[in-house]
Each structure stands twice: as structure tokens, then as C-alpha cells.
Design a protein around this motif. Structure first.
Motif, PDB file in Angstrom:
ATOM      1  N   ASN A  56     -82.543  53.444  31.397  1.00 50.34           N
ATOM      2  CA  ASN A  56     -81.808  53.729  32.623  1.00 50.34           C
ATOM      3  C   ASN A  56     -80.377  54.170  32.308  1.00 50.34           C
ATOM      4  N   LYS A  57     -79.750  53.557  31.309  1.00 50.27           N
ATOM      5  CA  LYS A  57     -78.400  53.974  30.906  1.00 50.27           C
ATOM      6  C   LYS A  57     -78.413  55.392  30.349  1.00 50.27           C
ATOM      7  N   TYR A  58     -79.460  55.727  29.579  1.00 43.54           N
ATOM      8  CA  TYR A  58     -79.584  57.101  29.082  1.00 43.54           C
ATOM      9  C   TYR A  58     -79.714  58.073  30.243  1.00 43.54           C
ATOM     10  N   GLN A  59     -80.520  57.707  31.242  1.00 45.65           N
ATOM     11  CA  GLN A  59     -80.689  58.590  32.402  1.00 45.65           C
ATOM     12  C   GLN A  59     -79.352  58.804  33.113  1.00 45.65           C
ATOM     13  N   LYS A  60     -78.589  57.742  33.306  1.00 45.42           N
ATOM     14  CA  LYS A  60     -77.276  57.868  33.963  1.00 45.42           C
ATOM     15  C   LYS A  60     -76.336  58.746  33.148  1.00 45.42           C
TER      16      LYS A  60
END
Length: 114
Positions: free
Chosen positions: A86-90
Motif C-alpha cells: 500500500n505504501k508503494y502504491q501511494k
């Protein structure tokens, strides 16, 4: 001006529509309306530069997002935690100047890996 932009956003065609939007009396911004009605102000060359700025892990996640995988599926496929994915997506959204996962697919599908 708001009314004009809303009208353009409602347009849904199968071709990219190139338009000039008057921001003020003395300023015009070139833009593109995607086939899905989303207004994009970046050229293909600019998008390629954004994609090239991604790290190796972000690129892996980006390519899976383009294929339509959810963050949970990506975390399982890459053997990383959901929070990390999720952090990569953000981070990807921030670097590509977009807000949502669906915008990645709509705006960057034609660019691919750059």
C-alpha cells in the motif's frame, strides 16, 4: 470556467481529445481528455519521465497495478506485507501525479513500463 471543465469531463469518446483550457484571461493550458472523461495535463513524454522515476520495487507494483491486481493480490504475489504494498502504491501515485489506482490504469495503460 468550472462549467466548461465539467462538460469536458463528461465527454466520453474512444479517442483522446486534445483541448486548450483557459485558466484565466491571459493563461491557456493544453490538456487531454482520456476516453474515460478524465482531464490529463501531461503529455506522453512527461508520463514516461514520471514512470522512469519509479524505483525497482515501485515498478514491480506499478506493472501489477496496470494489470488490474489489487493491493492485497500484489502483496501475496511479491511476498511483501499489505502495508508495504500500500505504501508503494501511494508512492507511485505521488510520483505519477495521480490520486487513485484506477487513474493509473486509465492514464498510464498506453505508456506501460515507459
Amino acid at each position: 470556467m468550472d462549467i466548461i471543465i465539467r462538460l469536458f469531463l463528461r465527454l466520453k469518446s474512444f479517442f483522446h481529445t486534445y483541448v486548450n483550457i483557459n485558466i484565466s484571461n491571459d493563461m491557456t493550458v493544453p490538456g487531454v481528455i482520456t476516453p474515460y472523461g478524465k482531464m490529463v495535463y501531461f503529455s506522453s513524454e512527461e508520463k514516461k519521465i514520471f514512470v522512469k522515476s519509479l524505483t525497482a520495487w515501485e515498478m514491480d507494483v506499478y506493472l501489477l497495478l496496470l494489470e488490474g491486481y489489487t493491493v492485497m493480490e500484489i502483496s501475496h504475489k511479491l511476498h511483501i506485507g499489505y502495508i508495504v504494498a500500500n505504501k508503494y502504491q501511494k508512492s507511485i501515485c505521488r510520483k505519477l501525479k495521480i490520486n487513485t489506482r484506477s487513474e493509473i490504469i486509465m492514464n498510464y495503460r498506453d505508456i506501460g513500463a515507459g
